[in-house]
Structure formats: C-alpha cells, structure tokens
Design an enzyme around this catalytic site. Structure first.
Site, PDB file in Angstrom:
ATOM      1  N   ASP A   1       2.463   5.887  -8.380  1.00 25.00           N
ATOM      2  CA  ASP A   1       3.189   4.763  -8.974  1.00 25.00           C
ATOM      3  C   ASP A   1       3.746   5.172 -10.339  1.00 25.00           C
ATOM      4  O   ASP A   1       4.161   6.316 -10.516  1.00 25.00           O
ATOM      5  CB  ASP A   1       2.251   3.544  -9.084  1.00 25.00           C
ATOM      6  CG  ASP A   1       2.989   2.232  -8.960  1.00 25.00           C
ATOM      7  OD1 ASP A   1       3.814   1.924  -9.833  1.00 25.00           O
ATOM      8  OD2 ASP A   1       2.741   1.489  -7.990  1.00 25.00           O
TER       9      ASP A   1
ATOM     10  N   HIS B   1       4.084  -1.609 -13.715  1.00 25.37           N
ATOM     11  CA  HIS B   1       3.944  -1.647 -12.257  1.00 25.37           C
ATOM     12  C   HIS B   1       2.688  -0.922 -11.780  1.00 25.37           C
ATOM     13  O   HIS B   1       1.896  -1.452 -10.998  1.00 25.37           O
ATOM     14  CB  HIS B   1       5.196  -1.041 -11.621  1.00 25.37           C
ATOM     15  CG  HIS B   1       5.351  -1.291 -10.160  1.00 25.37           C
ATOM     16  ND1 HIS B   1       4.748  -0.508  -9.204  1.00 25.37           N
ATOM     17  CD2 HIS B   1       6.049  -2.238  -9.487  1.00 25.37           C
ATOM     18  CE1 HIS B   1       5.078  -0.954  -7.998  1.00 25.37           C
ATOM     19  NE2 HIS B   1       5.874  -2.006  -8.141  1.00 25.37           N
TER      20      HIS B   1
ATOM     21  N   SER C   1       5.104  -4.768  -3.405  1.00 26.77           N
ATOM     22  CA  SER C   1       4.332  -3.819  -4.224  1.00 26.77           C
ATOM     23  C   SER C   1       2.958  -4.361  -4.561  1.00 26.77           C
ATOM     24  O   SER C   1       2.014  -3.600  -4.773  1.00 26.77           O
ATOM     25  CB  SER C   1       5.082  -3.518  -5.526  1.00 26.77           C
ATOM     26  OG  SER C   1       6.170  -2.669  -5.310  1.00 26.77           O
TER      27      SER C   1
END
Length: 752
Positions: free
Chosen positions: A153, A217, A542
């Site tokens: 990620d 994220h 996600s």
C-alpha cells in the site's frame, strides 16, 4: 598539365565524402537505436518462475543485463541506466526502460512470458467488525501472534496506537524480512518489517523517503486488517468506540509502493517479490489492477506466485461501479472483495432561511454553530474569465466557479463533487443528485449531500426569495436499517476475461470505516484541509479488502496448513446471502454475500485447488505448455487428450457461473470435488435454493458420505433450460449435514 596533384586531391575528396557519409549513417543509426529519451518508457519483462536452486540468484542480474544488451546494445546501457529493478527472490523478471520496438523484440526472446508497460494503478473500525458478528471476545487461536499480514500500500504511520507493540514478543522465527528504516522510521514487534519502492520515478518534493505513510491509505488498511484494540477512537467525536483490526495479535509487514501520484506496476511486482520471500502468511492489496491477460497484470502475477508459496492475496475489486464489467483483480487465485455498508450512517442536516430542514449524507465534522450564510447556485457563479458558463459551473468542478461570487457563501452544486466550491472560497457546499445506496467521506468544508427531491426543493426556495440563506449542521449518528448492501461505487462483475468464473467473491464492510490515520494527512485527502486526526472515516473497496484479509488471517490461525484455495473456499461458502432487491446486479455486486468471520474457520467442506489445478485452468484459457512451464518452472503440460471445451469451467471453484449468448438454450456442466474438514463421519445432502422455472439444475450424486477428515468426494452439476428474457438468474447449491451448511452461489446469465 600535371594531373597527379588533381588526382591526388580528388582521391582525398572522395575519401572525405565517403567518411562523411559513413559518419552521418552511423549518427542516424545511433540516434535511431538509442532513441530519444522521451520515447522510452518503463516496461516489465516477466519471465515466470525464479531460477532453480542450482543457479545462484546472483547470476540473475547479469542475465537481465545481457538480455538488455542484446536488445538495445551495450553502448545505450552505458549512456543511461535502463535496468531499473530485477525480480529474483520469488519469481524472475525485470523492469527496464525500452522503446516500443525494443519491447516487442524482448517479448520474442527465449524464456520471456510477457512484456507489458508498467502502468499507474490507483489506491481503490469501531463498528464494522461488530456489525458482521466478529466481537472482541470471539474465540482466538494461540498462534494468531505468529501470523504475518503483508500490506502492499502507501506505507504506515508506525507511531499510531493501532501499531503499538506493548505485550508483543519478538517476531516469529520464520520471518526473513527487514526494516528499511531511517532516522524518521523504526519498526517494532508489531510492525516487524517495512520496505519502500520507487524504481522508475524520481522522488518529488513532499515524498517521504521511507516506509512512512503521508497520505493515510496504507495506515488505514493496515490497522483495519491487523491493528490493535484502541478505545475511544473517533473522528472529532463521530463514531466513538474501540477501533481494532481483524487479527489484533498478528504481526504486520509493510511494503510501500504508492505515492501521492500513483502506484507503479514495477514497484508492485518488486513488493510481491520481497513479501513472498520474507515469509508473510496473507497479503492485502487495496490497489487497482485490470488487464485482459492474467500475466500482463502486476497484481495477478504477484498473487499467482504468492499462491505457489501458500500465501492468499486479498484484493479490492475497485471503485468504478455500478456499471457492469468494471471489476478489477479478478484472477481466480485472488480473493476479490466488494464493499458493503454497515448499519451506521451519518446524517447531516441542512436548514434553510425558511426554517425547513433537509437530511443528507457526508460525514461532516464542521460546526457552523447555527449561523446562516448566503446561498448561491453554482450555475449562477461561473468563472467566465476561464471560459466556463453556468452549464459547466453547476457541477462545481475545480476552477469552474468565480471566487468573487461564491466567497463567504454556501454553494448548491448539481452532482457529488464539491471541490470547486472549496477551492473558490465557499463557506460550505450542498450537493444534490445523490445516487441510491451511496456514501460520501469527509469533505474539506461543511457539506451535505441530498437526494434529487430535496435538492429541487432548495432550488425552488432560492428562486422564491431575494436573499436565500442556509446553514449546515455537524453530522449525527443514525442506524441504516437497510444494511448490508453494496454501495454504488463498488465495481461490478461479470468477469471480463473468464465469464464462467464468478467475481467478485465476497462483500465486506467498506463504507464509512473508521481506522488509524496519519496526523499529517488531510482528513479529506485534499491539500489545504488542516484538520488533524489520528482516526478517520474512509470508504471504498480498499477498506473492504483488509476486512477480508483479517478474516483470511483469522482462518489461517486455526488452520496453518490450509492452502490459499481452501481458505478462499471457506470464506466464500460461509458467507451470508445478500438481497438482490437492494442490489439488482446480485452476485455481480456481492459475490457469495456478506463475509462471516465467525463461521469462516468452520466451513464443513472446502473446494481445494493445487497449483496443477490452476495450470489446468490456464490451459483451458488458451495458455501454451511452453509458456506455463516458464511460469511454473516445472514440466507440467496441457493435455492433448483433455476436451477443454466440454466443461463450463476448469477449476474446483466454490461458486458457479454460466454465461450464454442464447438465453433460450442454456447448457453447462461443472465438475467439483469437496474435501471434508468438518466431522469425520458425515453425510451431506444437496439442496437447491432459488432455482427458477424453465432452468433445471441437477447435482449428481446428490448425497456425499464421508468417513474421515481430509476425504475427497466428487460430484457434477448440470444446468439446462432457459432463462427466457431475463438477463441473469441466481440460485444456490447448499450441502447440508445438519451441522454445516456449505453454500455456493450459482449465476446463469446472458451475454450479447
């Protein structure tokens, strides 16, 4: 007249001319072969299985250099560094700068499986785990702390309380990874490894040259999968509760491949190469990826080699819904995860100057304290100096609004993009045209998103008074009684490459998920948003992906020796059915249904698959024996005796999909083998649920009697008949022994 001097002079002129011509020719050739730097781009040269043990991996780099020299010439390699990265720990290949012509030449070389451009992929909780029945006091395995979850990620914020190593012992002995730390980043006994990759792009201002996450994220997804229990987590008071991951005792290994601009395929493959060799147990990849070839996609390639080492890769299906065939990460060896809602929603009220109140969504942390501001429609404030008119500015896209007309006002926008109002200096924004079953994350300003009817009422109010005003309240928490359902953003099937392989596999919570967040990242992911938060609400597949990752790790902790296919099967066949009334795309929206973590370790039966089973599947997809031998490194071959067209699919998959170009004449055959992992002595009876009139689905045999654990029994499913004028028909096969119910979705659909 003496001719000798003239002949001598003529001879030298000829020689000079020939040398000049030769020099020009060479210059042209060199210029052509070297190519202008702008014509080169990064390609991935995938060569399949890594070199055998008797060939040292140290020889791989010279091999890759030699291949490059053969294609581009040694002089060109000396002029600029063309070889960017060699993959050699878990599979074989490299990333290099090539022209299109050189890439084509490389693709024809012996041992090369595929050559493709390194694309740019995009990055696709206090209540979510409880909502799916996975409470804090759930039964835990004693080996959970030996499970290593690899997260590919945007990095991680190691100082978050979600990643504290208080109470953790040293890393498991199987761990072979490293911490690519620096003065601003250190690992611990929770985050036991971290690496970062930037092979083909230069660092730019703002990039943090370490595994540290600056965007949010990666921190969010890692904590959702395996974060610690953290009490009193909230976003400025919203959603207050205990944040936690699916496997709080597990370890985390971080592979940073995503930067503010994008995630490069060559970096993604490098991360897979390391993660597999490092010894992770489960991989979580919340990054987009979709190609028309399973071996021209970095995530598909990486996940295939992970599978060969016993590692299941959990992936996000993407955020391009609700249109059909928008799904990403649909390889059969990937767990493909769609997003679903939880029963918590945030209501954001808008009050007008006429005292009428309308309710909308958007997780709004701003409080205008009841103060009313002038209200303007975006269509009345176009940025005419930039060439926009009202038909464009009404959508509120950045740059389309006149700063002088909207500053200090609340703007009514048509659509769900309010960023233009923010950048133009508005106080707040009211969005309209909210799709059904949708959610919106925090915006960088007071905001609410209303349905079309409410938006029309506000527009009518604005036209009926000289000085329209409004205020927007901070969100309040409410119960969404319709949940779970799949929000509109979640990408839909069917599988664009293999129509008879059902994707997505499963749905998991992915709407308004609260999880850890870096304090330096903008809460709304918009630069200029100066709110500081340690936990944040984010929506997307996600966020669904790490929920499934956590469940896969949970299953692995109880069954360390189960194959990736067995874990995937357990998750799919224990899922809770969802309602097609809320999602007309049915299984193409949610797969087998809502993930059920408590039941997943106890499926009763599993549909297992080995590497050779996947090779058979690939043979049926048209891959050659030579290509597959390069990929796998062994001498398995596609059988000339097998009639690959006789079956509707060629993999022991836990779901059934059948496509037909003639909906009035449906015919399909599926062979499956069930492995007993429930009770040693058990008898399962087949039940067909939801079969439609005109479509006959038979199971033979309809009874499976097991006498021991690990025993395998095979059966066949035949589908015949018609679905008439319907685009698709759904049913379920359930094997039931009175203790375990093993449910597989069946989808029959028309393709035109």
């Amino acid at each position: 007249m003496d001719l000798v001097p003239w002949l001598r002079k003529g001879f030298f002129l000829v020689v000079w001319f020939l040398l000049l011509s030769l020099t020009c020719t060479l210059l042209v050739d060199v210029t052509h072969s070297a190519a202008h730097p702008d014509t080169r781009k990064v390609y991935i040269v995938y060569m399949g299985d890594k070199p055998k043990l008797d060939i040292p991996t140290t020889t791989t780099l010279p091999l890759h250099v030699n291949m490059l020299q053969n294609v581009v010439g040694s002089s060109n390699i000396e002029q600029e560094p063309l070889l960017l990265h060699s993959y050699k720990r878990s599979f074989n290949g490299f990333a290099a700068k090539l022209t299109e012509e050189e890439a084509q030449k490389m693709a024809g070389m012996a041992g090369v499986v595929s050559v493709f451009p390194s694309g740019k992929q995009k990055l696709h909780t206090t209540r979510s785990w409880n909502f799916i029945g996975f409470h804090e006091n759930v039964k835990r395995s004693t080996v959970e702390s030996d499970i290593i979850v690899g997260v590919i990620d945007s990095g991680v914020w190691p100082e978050s309380a979600s990643f504290s190593d208080a109470g953790f012992g040293p890393p498991p002995k199987k761990w072979k990874g490293t911490c690519q730390g620096s003065s601003n980043f250190t690992c611990n006994n929770k985050i036991i490894g971290a690496r970062y990759y930037r092979n083909s792009e230069p660092f730019v201002k703002g990039d943090i040259k370490s595994p540290r996450d600056s965007g949010g994220h990666g921190t969010h997804t890692a904590s959702t999968a395996a974060g610690n229990l953290v009490s009193k987590a909230s976003l400025f008071g919203l959603g207050s509760g205990t944040a936690r991951g699916g496997v709080p005792s597990a370890r985390i290994a971080v592979y940073k491949v995503c930067w503010p601009s994008d995630c490069s395929d060559d970096d993604i493959l490098a991360a897979f190469d390391d993660a597999i060799a490092d010894g992770v147990d489960i991989l979580s990849v919340s990054i987009g990826g979709a190609e028309d070839d399973y071996f021209r996609d970095s995530i598909s390639i990486g996940a295939f080699h992970a599978l060969r080492k016993g590692i299941l890769t959990s992936t996000a299906v993407g955020n391009n819904g609700p249109r059909p065939k928008t799904i990403a990460n649909f390889a059969p060896w990937c767990l493909s995860v769609a997003a679903s809602t939880i029963d918590r929603e945030f209501v954001t009220k808008v009050q007008l100057g006429n005292q009428k109140i309308y309710e909308g969504i958007v997780t709004n942390t701003f409080d205008l304290k009841g103060k009313f501001y002038p209200l303007i429609h975006a269509g009345d404030a176009p940025n005419r100096k930039a060439g926009y008119d009202g038909s464009t500015s009404m959508k509120c896209k950045p740059g389309t609004l006149d700063h002088n007309l909207v500053k200090g006002k609340i703007v009514l926008c048509d659509g769900t993009n309010g960023y233009g109002a923010y950048f133009a200096g508005a106080v707040g924004v009211i969005l309209q045209n909210r799709p059904v079953a949708d959610v919106l994350d925090p915006l960088p300003m007071p905001a609410s998103c209303l349905g079309l009817d409410s938006g029309n009422s506000i527009y009518h109010y604005m036209n009926s008074t000289r000085n329209p005003t409004a205020t927007i309240f901070k969100s309040t928490e409410d119960i969404d009684k319709l949940s779970p359902y799949v929000p509109s953003f979640s990408s839909r099937g069917p599988n664009p490459v293999t129509p008879n392989l059902l994707k997505p596999d499963i749905a998991a919570p992915g709407a308004s998920i609260l999880a850890a967040f870096p304090p330096i990242a903008p809460v709304s992911f918009v630069q200029g948003d100066d709110r500081v938060a340690s936990y944040n609400f984010v929506s997307g597949t996600s966020m669904a992906c790490p929920h499934a990752t956590g469940v896969a790790a949970y299953v692995k902790s109880f069954h360390p020796n189960w194959s990736p296919a067995a874990i995937q099967s357990a998750i799919i066949t224990t899922a809770k059915p969802l309602s097609p009334d809320l999602n007309p795309e049915a299984e193409f929206a949610y797969g087998a249904g809502q993930i059920d973590p408590v039941r997943a370790p106890y499926p009763g039966l599993v549909y297992d698959a080995t590497e050779l089973d996947y090779i058979e599947f690939l043979c049926a997809q048209g891959y050659s024996t030579k290509l597959l031998q390069s990929i796998t490194g062994h001498k398995s071959s596609c059988s000339s005796k097998t009639n690959y067209g006789a079956l509707s699919d060629h993999l022991n998959y836990p779901s059934f999909a059948l496509s037909s170009s003639n909906p009035n004449s449906i015919s399909g055959v599926f062979n499956r083998t069930a492995t007993n992992v429930g009770s040693p002595r058990s008898t399962y009876k087949a039940k067909m649920i939801g079969a439609t009139k005109g479509l006959e689905i038979k199971v033979n045999p309809s009874i499976l009697s097991f006498s021991s654990l690990g025993q395998k029994l095979s059966f066949q499913v035949t589908v015949k008949g018609s679905i008439h004028h319907k685009s698709s028909v759904s049913a379920s096969l359930v094997w039931d022994d009175g203790t375990f119910q093993v449910r597989s979705p069946i989808v029959v659909y028309a393709i035109y």
